[in-house]
Design a protein around this motif. Structure first.
Motif, PDB file in Angstrom:
ATOM      1  N   TRP A   1       0.853  -1.180   0.000  1.00 54.15           N
ATOM      2  CA  TRP A   1       0.000   0.000   0.000  1.00 54.15           C
ATOM      3  C   TRP A   1       0.890   1.231   0.000  1.00 54.15           C
ATOM      4  CZ3 TRP A   1      -5.495  -0.179   0.926  1.00 54.15           C
ATOM      5  CH2 TRP A   1      -6.005  -1.464   1.071  1.00 54.15           C
ATOM      6  N   GLU A   2       0.481   2.288  -0.710  1.00 44.37           N
ATOM      7  CA  GLU A   2       1.282   3.506  -0.785  1.00 44.37           C
ATOM      8  C   GLU A   2       0.431   4.755  -0.583  1.00 44.37           C
ATOM      9  OE1 GLU A   2       3.313   3.519  -4.539  1.00 44.37           O
ATOM     10  OE2 GLU A   2       4.681   1.920  -3.923  1.00 44.37           O
ATOM     11  N   CYS A   3       1.066   5.756   0.010  1.00 45.22           N
ATOM     12  CA  CYS A   3       0.458   7.077   0.162  1.00 45.22           C
ATOM     13  C   CYS A   3       1.518   8.102  -0.193  1.00 45.22           C
ATOM     14  CB  CYS A   3      -0.035   7.289   1.592  1.00 45.22           C
ATOM     15  SG  CYS A   3      -0.831   8.883   1.838  1.00 45.22           S
ATOM     16  N   MET A   4       1.178   9.029  -1.078  1.00 41.23           N
ATOM     17  CA  MET A   4       2.141  10.015  -1.567  1.00 41.23           C
ATOM     18  C   MET A   4       2.252  11.240  -0.665  1.00 41.23           C
ATOM     19  SD  MET A   4       3.313   8.471  -4.062  1.00 41.23           S
ATOM     20  CE  MET A   4       4.080   9.427  -5.333  1.00 41.23           C
ATOM     21  N   SER A   5       1.296  11.445   0.223  1.00 46.55           N
ATOM     22  CA  SER A   5       1.343  12.660   1.053  1.00 46.55           C
ATOM     23  C   SER A   5       0.718  12.412   2.414  1.00 46.55           C
ATOM     24  CB  SER A   5       0.629  13.809   0.349  1.00 46.55           C
ATOM     25  OG  SER A   5      -0.706  13.466   0.106  1.00 46.55           O
ATOM     26  N   ILE A   6       1.566  12.038   3.349  1.00 52.53           N
ATOM     27  CA  ILE A   6       1.132  11.821   4.716  1.00 52.53           C
ATOM     28  C   ILE A   6       2.093  12.582   5.630  1.00 52.53           C
ATOM     29  CG2 ILE A   6       2.430   9.671   4.972  1.00 52.53           C
ATOM     30  CD1 ILE A   6       0.087   8.606   6.680  1.00 52.53           C
ATOM     31  N   THR A   7       1.588  13.127   6.709  1.00 53.61           N
ATOM     32  CA  THR A   7       2.430  13.878   7.635  1.00 53.61           C
ATOM     33  C   THR A   7       2.967  12.955   8.725  1.00 53.61           C
ATOM     34  OG1 THR A   7       0.615  14.471   9.110  1.00 53.61           O
ATOM     35  CG2 THR A   7       1.053  15.963   7.253  1.00 53.61           C
ATOM     36  N   GLU A   8       3.958  13.452   9.457  1.00 53.09           N
ATOM     37  CA  GLU A   8       4.528  12.657  10.547  1.00 53.09           C
ATOM     38  C   GLU A   8       3.502  12.370  11.631  1.00 53.09           C
ATOM     39  OE1 GLU A   8       8.573  13.370  11.951  1.00 53.09           O
ATOM     40  OE2 GLU A   8       8.737  14.868  10.359  1.00 53.09           O
ATOM     41  N   SER A   9       2.647  13.336  11.934  1.00 52.59           N
ATOM     42  CA  SER A   9       1.640  13.105  12.978  1.00 52.59           C
ATOM     43  C   SER A   9       0.602  12.086  12.512  1.00 52.59           C
ATOM     44  CB  SER A   9       0.972  14.411  13.395  1.00 52.59           C
ATOM     45  OG  SER A   9       0.281  14.986  12.314  1.00 52.59           O
ATOM     46  N   GLN A  10       0.216  12.141  11.238  1.00 45.93           N
ATOM     47  CA  GLN A  10      -0.714  11.141  10.709  1.00 45.93           C
ATOM     48  C   GLN A  10      -0.078   9.755  10.738  1.00 45.93           C
ATOM     49  OE1 GLN A  10      -1.311  13.043   6.898  1.00 45.93           O
ATOM     50  NE2 GLN A  10      -3.430  13.560   7.409  1.00 45.93           N
ATOM     51  N   LEU A  11       1.208   9.690  10.408  1.00 44.47           N
ATOM     52  CA  LEU A  11       1.902   8.408  10.423  1.00 44.47           C
ATOM     53  C   LEU A  11       1.990   7.851  11.845  1.00 44.47           C
ATOM     54  CD1 LEU A  11       3.348   6.220   8.832  1.00 44.47           C
ATOM     55  CD2 LEU A  11       5.463   7.528   9.102  1.00 44.47           C
ATOM     56  N   ALA A  12       2.226   8.706  12.804  1.00 40.45           N
ATOM     57  CA  ALA A  12       2.265   8.260  14.209  1.00 40.45           C
ATOM     58  C   ALA A  12       0.903   7.707  14.629  1.00 40.45           C
ATOM     59  CB  ALA A  12       2.677   9.416  15.111  1.00 40.45           C
ATOM     60  N   ASN A  13      -0.164   8.385  14.229  1.00 38.75           N
ATOM     61  CA  ASN A  13      -1.519   7.885  14.528  1.00 38.75           C
ATOM     62  C   ASN A  13      -1.779   6.563  13.819  1.00 38.75           C
ATOM     63  OD1 ASN A  13      -2.086  10.107  16.133  1.00 38.75           O
ATOM     64  ND2 ASN A  13      -3.025  11.250  14.455  1.00 38.75           N
ATOM     65  N   LEU A  14      -1.338   6.463  12.574  1.00 39.60           N
ATOM     66  CA  LEU A  14      -1.499   5.217  11.813  1.00 39.60           C
ATOM     67  C   LEU A  14      -0.807   4.058  12.525  1.00 39.60           C
ATOM     68  CD1 LEU A  14      -2.259   3.596   9.224  1.00 39.60           C
ATOM     69  CD2 LEU A  14      -0.091   4.400   8.260  1.00 39.60           C
ATOM     70  N   LYS A  15       0.413   4.273  12.987  1.00 41.18           N
ATOM     71  CA  LYS A  15       1.158   3.212  13.689  1.00 41.18           C
ATOM     72  C   LYS A  15       0.428   2.770  14.959  1.00 41.18           C
ATOM     73  CE  LYS A  15       5.743   4.497  12.047  1.00 41.18           C
ATOM     74  NZ  LYS A  15       7.045   5.062  12.433  1.00 41.18           N
ATOM     75  N   ARG A  16      -0.142   3.729  15.691  1.00 40.21           N
ATOM     76  CA  ARG A  16      -0.904   3.368  16.899  1.00 40.21           C
ATOM     77  C   ARG A  16      -2.117   2.511  16.539  1.00 40.21           C
ATOM     78  NH1 ARG A  16       1.063   8.239  18.778  1.00 40.21           N
ATOM     79  NH2 ARG A  16      -0.582   9.551  17.927  1.00 40.21           N
ATOM     80  N   GLU A  17      -2.812   2.881  15.470  1.00 41.00           N
ATOM     81  CA  GLU A  17      -3.978   2.091  15.053  1.00 41.00           C
ATOM     82  C   GLU A  17      -3.563   0.706  14.580  1.00 41.00           C
ATOM     83  OE1 GLU A  17      -7.306   3.629  12.851  1.00 41.00           O
ATOM     84  OE2 GLU A  17      -6.587   5.680  13.182  1.00 41.00           O
ATOM     85  N   ILE A  18      -2.469   0.635  13.829  1.00 45.33           N
ATOM     86  CA  ILE A  18      -1.964  -0.665  13.371  1.00 45.33           C
ATOM     87  C   ILE A  18      -1.620  -1.526  14.576  1.00 45.33           C
ATOM     88  CG2 ILE A  18       0.040  -1.781  12.302  1.00 45.33           C
ATOM     89  CD1 ILE A  18      -0.043   0.436  10.156  1.00 45.33           C
ATOM     90  N   ASP A  19      -0.966  -0.942  15.562  1.00 45.65           N
ATOM     91  CA  ASP A  19      -0.572  -1.678  16.764  1.00 45.65           C
ATOM     92  C   ASP A  19      -1.785  -2.234  17.506  1.00 45.65           C
ATOM     93  OD1 ASP A  19       1.747  -2.526  18.205  1.00 45.65           O
ATOM     94  OD2 ASP A  19       1.098  -1.200  19.832  1.00 45.65           O
ATOM     95  N   SER A  20      -2.903  -1.520  17.436  1.00 46.46           N
ATOM     96  CA  SER A  20      -4.092  -1.956  18.170  1.00 46.46           C
ATOM     97  C   SER A  20      -4.818  -3.137  17.511  1.00 46.46           C
ATOM     98  CB  SER A  20      -5.066  -0.788  18.349  1.00 46.46           C
ATOM     99  OG  SER A  20      -5.671  -0.456  17.126  1.00 46.46           O
TER     100      SER A  20
END
Length: 111
Positions: free
Chosen positions: A53-72
């Motif tokens: 999966w790819e995303c061309m424009s994501i911010t660091e804060s969005q990525l941090a939130n994404l990682k937390r959701e993935i972890d859950s």
């Protein structure tokens, strides 16, 4: 006169830097695969290949939130890799394996 402040109260930049992020999945089961696909879609990731999966424009804060959701939604048997560029002028690889996150940053050699 209004004072310009480049940082917020937490010491982070108030503006956000967009980066390219690729996520490669190896889910341990069908439920994990569905949950991960739902989460990635919500963050505007596009499925490029069966497990990529790819995303061309994501911010660091969005990525941090994404990682937390993935972890859950992941468990011991799920594996994934996140490839990010640019992150502080470097290329970063973050891996989730056996419910543990690891990160490798490859710095550029620009002088």
């Amino acid at each position: 006169m209004q004072q310009i402040r480049p940082f917020d109260k937490a010491g982070n930049f108030e503006y956000s830097i967009q980066m390219f992020v690729s996520v490669v999945l190896d889910p341990g089961g069908v439920e994990s695969a569905k949950s991960l696909a739902t989460i990635l879609s919500r963050y505007s990731f596009k499925k490029i290949q069966r497990a990529c999966w790819e995303c061309m424009s994501i911010t660091e804060s969005q990525l941090a939130n994404l990682k937390r959701e993935i972890d859950s939604v992941t468990d011991y048997y799920d594996k994934l890799r996140i490839y990010q560029f640019p992150i502080n002028e470097s290329f970063a690889i973050t891996e989730l394996n056996h419910k543990k996150w690891r990160r490798c940053v490859i710095a550029s050699n620009q002088n």
